[in-house]
Design a protein around this motif. Structure first.
Motif, PDB file in Angstrom:
ATOM      1  N   ASP A 192       0.832  -1.203  -0.179  1.00 59.47           N
ATOM      2  CA  ASP A 192       0.004   0.093  -0.072  1.00 59.47           C
ATOM      3  C   ASP A 192       0.787   1.311   0.074  1.00 59.47           C
ATOM      4  O   ASP A 192       0.338   2.097   0.281  1.00 59.47           O
ATOM      5  CB  ASP A 192      -0.995   0.041   0.956  1.00 59.47           C
ATOM      6  N   THR A 193       2.374   1.243  -0.544  1.00 61.15           N
ATOM      7  CA  THR A 193       3.034   2.351  -0.574  1.00 61.15           C
ATOM      8  C   THR A 193       2.679   3.289  -1.341  1.00 61.15           C
ATOM      9  O   THR A 193       2.568   2.958  -2.562  1.00 61.15           O
ATOM     10  CB  THR A 193       4.659   1.902  -0.651  1.00 61.15           C
ATOM     11  N   VAL A 194       2.257   4.426  -1.164  1.00 62.37           N
ATOM     12  CA  VAL A 194       1.925   5.588  -2.019  1.00 62.37           C
ATOM     13  C   VAL A 194       3.084   6.259  -2.155  1.00 62.37           C
ATOM     14  O   VAL A 194       3.641   6.989  -1.299  1.00 62.37           O
ATOM     15  CB  VAL A 194       0.602   6.659  -1.248  1.00 62.37           C
ATOM     16  N   LEU A 195       3.725   6.692  -3.179  1.00 66.80           N
ATOM     17  CA  LEU A 195       4.819   7.871  -3.722  1.00 66.80           C
ATOM     18  C   LEU A 195       4.192   9.128  -3.630  1.00 66.80           C
ATOM     19  O   LEU A 195       3.553   9.753  -4.410  1.00 66.80           O
ATOM     20  CB  LEU A 195       5.304   7.374  -5.044  1.00 66.80           C
ATOM     21  N   ALA A 196       4.534   9.738  -2.358  1.00 71.46           N
ATOM     22  CA  ALA A 196       4.257  11.309  -2.052  1.00 71.46           C
ATOM     23  C   ALA A 196       5.455  11.681  -1.241  1.00 71.46           C
ATOM     24  O   ALA A 196       6.001  11.083  -0.406  1.00 71.46           O
ATOM     25  CB  ALA A 196       3.009  11.075  -1.473  1.00 71.46           C
ATOM     26  N   GLY A 197       5.428  12.989  -1.309  1.00 68.13           N
ATOM     27  CA  GLY A 197       6.292  13.719  -0.354  1.00 68.13           C
ATOM     28  C   GLY A 197       7.846  13.901  -1.084  1.00 68.13           C
ATOM     29  O   GLY A 197       7.831  13.933  -2.233  1.00 68.13           O
ATOM     30  N   ASP A 198       8.716  14.372  -0.386  1.00 67.78           N
ATOM     31  CA  ASP A 198       9.799  14.817  -0.673  1.00 67.78           C
ATOM     32  C   ASP A 198      11.031  13.788  -0.495  1.00 67.78           C
ATOM     33  O   ASP A 198      10.869  13.242   0.394  1.00 67.78           O
ATOM     34  CB  ASP A 198      10.378  16.027   0.291  1.00 67.78           C
ATOM     35  N   TYR A 199      11.926  13.686  -1.444  1.00 66.63           N
ATOM     36  CA  TYR A 199      12.908  12.476  -1.499  1.00 66.63           C
ATOM     37  C   TYR A 199      14.040  13.334  -1.742  1.00 66.63           C
ATOM     38  O   TYR A 199      14.222  14.117  -2.945  1.00 66.63           O
ATOM     39  CB  TYR A 199      12.485  11.635  -2.715  1.00 66.63           C
ATOM     40  N   ALA A 200      15.027  13.046  -1.032  1.00 69.88           N
ATOM     41  CA  ALA A 200      16.668  13.679  -1.028  1.00 69.88           C
ATOM     42  C   ALA A 200      17.376  12.863  -2.136  1.00 69.88           C
ATOM     43  O   ALA A 200      17.098  11.679  -2.125  1.00 69.88           O
ATOM     44  CB  ALA A 200      17.031  13.727  -0.072  1.00 69.88           C
ATOM     45  N   PRO A 201      18.250  13.541  -2.813  1.00 73.46           N
ATOM     46  CA  PRO A 201      19.332  12.697  -3.605  1.00 73.46           C
ATOM     47  C   PRO A 201      20.136  11.791  -2.597  1.00 73.46           C
ATOM     48  O   PRO A 201      20.607  12.250  -1.375  1.00 73.46           O
ATOM     49  CB  PRO A 201      20.126  13.691  -4.194  1.00 73.46           C
ATOM     50  N   ALA A 202      20.426  10.501  -3.183  1.00 75.26           N
ATOM     51  CA  ALA A 202      21.212   9.676  -2.370  1.00 75.26           C
ATOM     52  C   ALA A 202      22.678   9.670  -3.137  1.00 75.26           C
ATOM     53  O   ALA A 202      23.507   8.844  -2.527  1.00 75.26           O
ATOM     54  CB  ALA A 202      20.552   8.336  -2.428  1.00 75.26           C
ATOM     55  N   ASP A 203      23.182  10.268  -4.095  1.00 73.77           N
ATOM     56  CA  ASP A 203      24.480  10.402  -4.536  1.00 73.77           C
ATOM     57  C   ASP A 203      24.295  11.786  -5.274  1.00 73.77           C
ATOM     58  O   ASP A 203      23.611  12.426  -5.688  1.00 73.77           O
ATOM     59  CB  ASP A 203      24.405   9.159  -5.770  1.00 73.77           C
ATOM     60  N   ASP A 204      25.807  11.815  -5.669  1.00 69.84           N
ATOM     61  CA  ASP A 204      26.215  13.260  -6.275  1.00 69.84           C
ATOM     62  C   ASP A 204      25.689  13.565  -7.647  1.00 69.84           C
ATOM     63  O   ASP A 204      25.142  14.536  -7.677  1.00 69.84           O
ATOM     64  CB  ASP A 204      27.698  13.316  -6.220  1.00 69.84           C
ATOM     65  N   ARG A 205      25.500  12.371  -8.304  1.00 70.46           N
ATOM     66  CA  ARG A 205      24.861  12.716  -9.743  1.00 70.46           C
ATOM     67  C   ARG A 205      23.472  12.941  -9.836  1.00 70.46           C
ATOM     68  O   ARG A 205      22.951  14.083 -10.135  1.00 70.46           O
ATOM     69  CB  ARG A 205      25.129  11.558 -10.679  1.00 70.46           C
ATOM     70  N   THR A 206      22.695  12.496  -8.827  1.00 66.55           N
ATOM     71  CA  THR A 206      21.425  12.756  -8.576  1.00 66.55           C
ATOM     72  C   THR A 206      21.150  13.851  -8.014  1.00 66.55           C
ATOM     73  O   THR A 206      20.446  14.904  -8.557  1.00 66.55           O
ATOM     74  CB  THR A 206      20.733  11.627  -7.607  1.00 66.55           C
ATOM     75  N   ARG A 207      22.071  14.581  -7.274  1.00 70.00           N
ATOM     76  CA  ARG A 207      22.216  15.820  -6.496  1.00 70.00           C
ATOM     77  C   ARG A 207      22.385  16.814  -7.443  1.00 70.00           C
ATOM     78  O   ARG A 207      21.659  17.920  -7.551  1.00 70.00           O
ATOM     79  CB  ARG A 207      23.015  16.100  -5.439  1.00 70.00           C
TER      80      ARG A 207
END
Length: 194
Positions: A69-84
């Motif tokens: 039942d996981t709903v994708l919502a909210g803020d997600y922080a980068p987990a690596d430098d490329r994503t940042r």
């Protein structure tokens, strides 16, 4: 015919209460044996399922903590430098995906796929995401502008792999001209902000 004859002889020789007790004892013993064998098979099956489940959990740590039942919502922080660099913090608001570095995509469901299915150019989702086989991948149609993704090209679809605390997004650049293939872009690795 012989069985019926023997039954009639047994009924006439053996007193009725004794005969009925013998039939009852035989029936109960048969039922008890069948019940015990069934319970044994169920226990063996349950043990086998537990073994398979624990093996699957160990083999697929990416989705091990995913909830149905996981709903994708909210803020997600980068987990690596490329994503940042490419996205910064990513916010999921309904069907919209907003990037901190600029840009927003509106998405709509396309389909679900298994990670061993082919994504683009013979590359499987498992290879593109670097995840094990058997993981569910959500594919969404995308529109909007996100210049930091896919070298500024137009994004036509997104593929997502989600667990309770993490999300991986694989942008897929739409063809620039008709007849050209789609292009897989670098995967974004994100972690749920606390």
């Amino acid at each position: 015919m012989l069985g019926m004859l023997l039954f009639c002889v047994a009924v006439s020789i053996v007193p009725a209460p004794t005969f009925m007790r013998a039939v009852e004892t035989t029936a109960v013993a048969g039922w008890t044996g069948a019940r015990d064998r069934t319970l044994d098979m169920v226990a063996k099956g349950r043990t086998r399922l537990d073994q398979l489940g624990s093996r699957a959990d160990a083999a697929s740590p990416v989705a091990a903590d995913a909830g149905a039942d996981t709903v994708l919502a909210g803020d997600y922080a980068p987990a690596d430098d490329r994503t940042r660099t490419q996205s910064g913090t990513v916010s999921f608001v309904g069907a919209d995906i907003r990037l901190e570095v600029g840009g927003a995509l509106n998405t709509r469901p396309d389909r679900l796929a298994s990670s061993e299915a082919v994504a683009v150019h013979g590359v499987t989702w498992a290879e593109a995401f670097e995840i094990p086989a058997g993981i569910q991948v959500e594919i969404r149609q995308a529109s909007g502008v996100a210049p930091s993704l896919c070298s500024g090209g137009r994004i036509g679809r997104l593929a997502l792999v989600q667990t309770t605390r993490t999300v991986m997004i694989l942008p897929i650049r739409a063809p620039a001209r008709s007849g050209e293939p789609e292009t897989l872009c670098p995967v974004l690795h994100l972690e749920k902000r606390r």
